[in-house]
Design an enzyme around this catalytic site. Structure first.
Site, PDB file in Angstrom:
ATOM      1  N   HIS A   1       1.855  -0.469   4.769  1.00 52.57           N
ATOM      2  CA  HIS A   1       1.942   0.980   4.560  1.00 52.57           C
ATOM      3  C   HIS A   1       2.157   1.617   5.922  1.00 52.57           C
ATOM      4  O   HIS A   1       1.560   1.187   6.911  1.00 52.57           O
ATOM      5  CB  HIS A   1       0.643   1.532   3.954  1.00 52.57           C
ATOM      6  CG  HIS A   1       0.569   3.030   4.063  1.00 52.57           C
ATOM      7  ND1 HIS A   1       1.228   3.864   3.176  1.00 52.57           N
ATOM      8  CD2 HIS A   1      -0.015   3.838   4.973  1.00 52.57           C
ATOM      9  CE1 HIS A   1       1.023   5.127   3.536  1.00 52.57           C
ATOM     10  NE2 HIS A   1       0.277   5.133   4.623  1.00 52.57           N
TER      11      HIS A   1
ATOM     12  N   TYR B   1      -3.357   7.803  -1.696  1.00 53.74           N
ATOM     13  CA  TYR B   1      -2.144   7.916  -2.524  1.00 53.74           C
ATOM     14  C   TYR B   1      -2.225   9.142  -3.444  1.00 53.74           C
ATOM     15  O   TYR B   1      -1.855   9.056  -4.621  1.00 53.74           O
ATOM     16  CB  TYR B   1      -1.947   6.645  -3.344  1.00 53.74           C
ATOM     17  CG  TYR B   1      -1.401   5.459  -2.563  1.00 53.74           C
ATOM     18  CD1 TYR B   1      -0.250   5.581  -1.775  1.00 53.74           C
ATOM     19  CD2 TYR B   1      -1.992   4.204  -2.638  1.00 53.74           C
ATOM     20  CE1 TYR B   1       0.269   4.499  -1.070  1.00 53.74           C
ATOM     21  CE2 TYR B   1      -1.471   3.104  -1.939  1.00 53.74           C
ATOM     22  CZ  TYR B   1      -0.344   3.273  -1.162  1.00 53.74           C
ATOM     23  OH  TYR B   1       0.181   2.190  -0.480  1.00 53.74           O
TER      24      TYR B   1
ATOM     25  N   LYS C   1      -1.409  -4.580   4.091  1.00 54.30           N
ATOM     26  CA  LYS C   1      -1.973  -4.605   2.741  1.00 54.30           C
ATOM     27  C   LYS C   1      -2.532  -5.993   2.423  1.00 54.30           C
ATOM     28  O   LYS C   1      -2.268  -6.959   3.160  1.00 54.30           O
ATOM     29  CB  LYS C   1      -0.875  -4.184   1.758  1.00 54.30           C
ATOM     30  CG  LYS C   1      -0.363  -2.754   1.983  1.00 54.30           C
ATOM     31  CD  LYS C   1       0.733  -2.398   0.985  1.00 54.30           C
ATOM     32  CE  LYS C   1       1.257  -0.998   1.182  1.00 54.30           C
ATOM     33  NZ  LYS C   1       2.280  -0.635   0.140  1.00 54.30           N
TER      34      LYS C   1
ATOM     35  N   ASN D   1       4.416  -5.110  -0.792  1.00 54.07           N
ATOM     36  CA  ASN D   1       5.370  -4.946   0.315  1.00 54.07           C
ATOM     37  C   ASN D   1       4.721  -4.923   1.709  1.00 54.07           C
ATOM     38  O   ASN D   1       5.234  -4.321   2.642  1.00 54.07           O
ATOM     39  CB  ASN D   1       6.256  -3.724   0.075  1.00 54.07           C
ATOM     40  CG  ASN D   1       5.466  -2.436  -0.069  1.00 54.07           C
ATOM     41  OD1 ASN D   1       4.266  -2.412   0.179  1.00 54.07           O
ATOM     42  ND2 ASN D   1       6.137  -1.366  -0.448  1.00 54.07           N
TER      43      ASN D   1
ATOM     44  N   GLU E   1      -4.683  10.272   7.073  1.00 59.68           N
ATOM     45  CA  GLU E   1      -4.953   8.857   6.780  1.00 59.68           C
ATOM     46  C   GLU E   1      -5.811   8.210   7.873  1.00 59.68           C
ATOM     47  O   GLU E   1      -6.637   7.350   7.584  1.00 59.68           O
ATOM     48  CB  GLU E   1      -3.616   8.106   6.616  1.00 59.68           C
ATOM     49  CG  GLU E   1      -2.866   8.547   5.361  1.00 59.68           C
ATOM     50  CD  GLU E   1      -1.415   8.075   5.310  1.00 59.68           C
ATOM     51  OE1 GLU E   1      -0.997   7.299   6.201  1.00 59.68           O
ATOM     52  OE2 GLU E   1      -0.700   8.497   4.375  1.00 59.68           O
TER      53      GLU E   1
HETATM   54  P1  TYD Z   1       6.039   5.241  -1.524  1.00 61.62           P
HETATM   55  O1  TYD Z   1       5.205   6.180  -0.702  1.00 61.62           O
HETATM   56  O2  TYD Z   1       7.087   5.831  -2.422  1.00 61.62           O
HETATM   57  O3  TYD Z   1       6.772   4.132  -0.618  1.00 61.62           O
HETATM   58  P2  TYD Z   1       6.584   3.659   0.911  1.00 61.62           P
HETATM   59  O4  TYD Z   1       5.360   2.773   0.956  1.00 61.62           O
HETATM   60  O5  TYD Z   1       7.844   2.883   1.205  1.00 61.62           O
HETATM   61  O6  TYD Z   1       6.452   4.889   1.777  1.00 61.62           O
HETATM   62  O7  TYD Z   1       5.084   4.392  -2.486  1.00 61.62           O
HETATM   63  C1  TYD Z   1       3.832   3.938  -1.999  1.00 61.62           C
HETATM   64  C2  TYD Z   1       3.577   2.554  -2.528  1.00 61.62           C
HETATM   65  O8  TYD Z   1       3.471   2.567  -3.945  1.00 61.62           O
HETATM   66  C3  TYD Z   1       4.702   1.568  -2.232  1.00 61.62           C
HETATM   67  O9  TYD Z   1       4.608   1.019  -0.936  1.00 61.62           O
HETATM   68  C4  TYD Z   1       4.515   0.541  -3.313  1.00 61.62           C
HETATM   69  C5  TYD Z   1       3.944   1.324  -4.476  1.00 61.62           C
HETATM   70  N1  TYD Z   1       4.952   1.586  -5.517  1.00 61.62           N
HETATM   71  C6  TYD Z   1       4.947   0.834  -6.685  1.00 61.62           C
HETATM   72  O10 TYD Z   1       4.092  -0.060  -6.848  1.00 61.62           O
HETATM   73  N2  TYD Z   1       5.894   1.082  -7.648  1.00 61.62           N
HETATM   74  C7  TYD Z   1       6.851   2.040  -7.467  1.00 61.62           C
HETATM   75  O11 TYD Z   1       7.705   2.239  -8.393  1.00 61.62           O
HETATM   76  C8  TYD Z   1       6.854   2.824  -6.259  1.00 61.62           C
HETATM   77  C9  TYD Z   1       7.891   3.912  -6.023  1.00 61.62           C
HETATM   78  C10 TYD Z   1       5.878   2.572  -5.314  1.00 61.62           C
END
Ligand code: TYD
Length: 144
Positions: A121, A51, A11, A118, A132
């Protein structure tokens, strides 16, 4: 038996912080094979597909701001159970509590921004991985 595939995104925070090589290194060191890689720019239209399960969430607009804040890297890795393995390497969604040793646990933190930043993805199932891969390797214009 056909090898499973996963789509990962480094990201914009990962690219900006010069962590692209470190993230790729960890996935390669685990033993998965890099099949393809490119830089890309996310657009609101692409993100709405990527998303699609989150577009109705209250935090979705902040995800769009974050994911369009700079270039990202899209990559395809292959290997037996690669989805399970890469998601284990990535760690929990919240970087503050993601386990040490994981990509998010070691390399990401809460910066006080509206969106969870974070670093990575990782597709969560084979069907989404193929969707994707088509999105990021066919529909998205190449970075110039
Ligand atoms: P998700 O698919 O639930 O998590 P992951 O990436 O661990 O599979 O969510 C997608 C992305 O959305 C996540 O990486 C960061 C963002 N996100 C937020 O910004 N706030 C939130 O409360 C959540 C659940 C996700």
């Amino acid at each position: 038996m056909n090898s499973e595939r996963i789509l990962i995104l480094i990201k914009p925070d990962g690219v900006r912080r010069n962590l692209t090589g470190e993230v790729l290194r960890r996935i390669e060191a685990k033993g998965y094979t890099l099949e393809n890689i490119r830089m890309a720019e996310a657009t609101p239209q692409i993100l709405a597909e990527h998303y699609s399960e989150l577009v109705d969430k209250s935090f979705y607009p902040s995800i769009v701001d974050y994911m369009t804040s700079g270039p990202l890297v899209a990559a395809i890795f292959t290997g037996q159970r690669v989805i399970e393995g890469v998601r284990s390497l990535a760690g929990a969604t919240d970087p503050t509590t993601a386990a040490p040793g994981t990509i998010r646990g070691d390399l990401a933190r809460d910066w006080g921004s509206d969106s969870v930043e974070n670093i990575i993805h990782a597709s969560d199932c084979p069907e989404n991985a193929e969707k994707e891969i088509a999105l990021w390797f066919a529909k998205v214009q190449a970075q110039r």
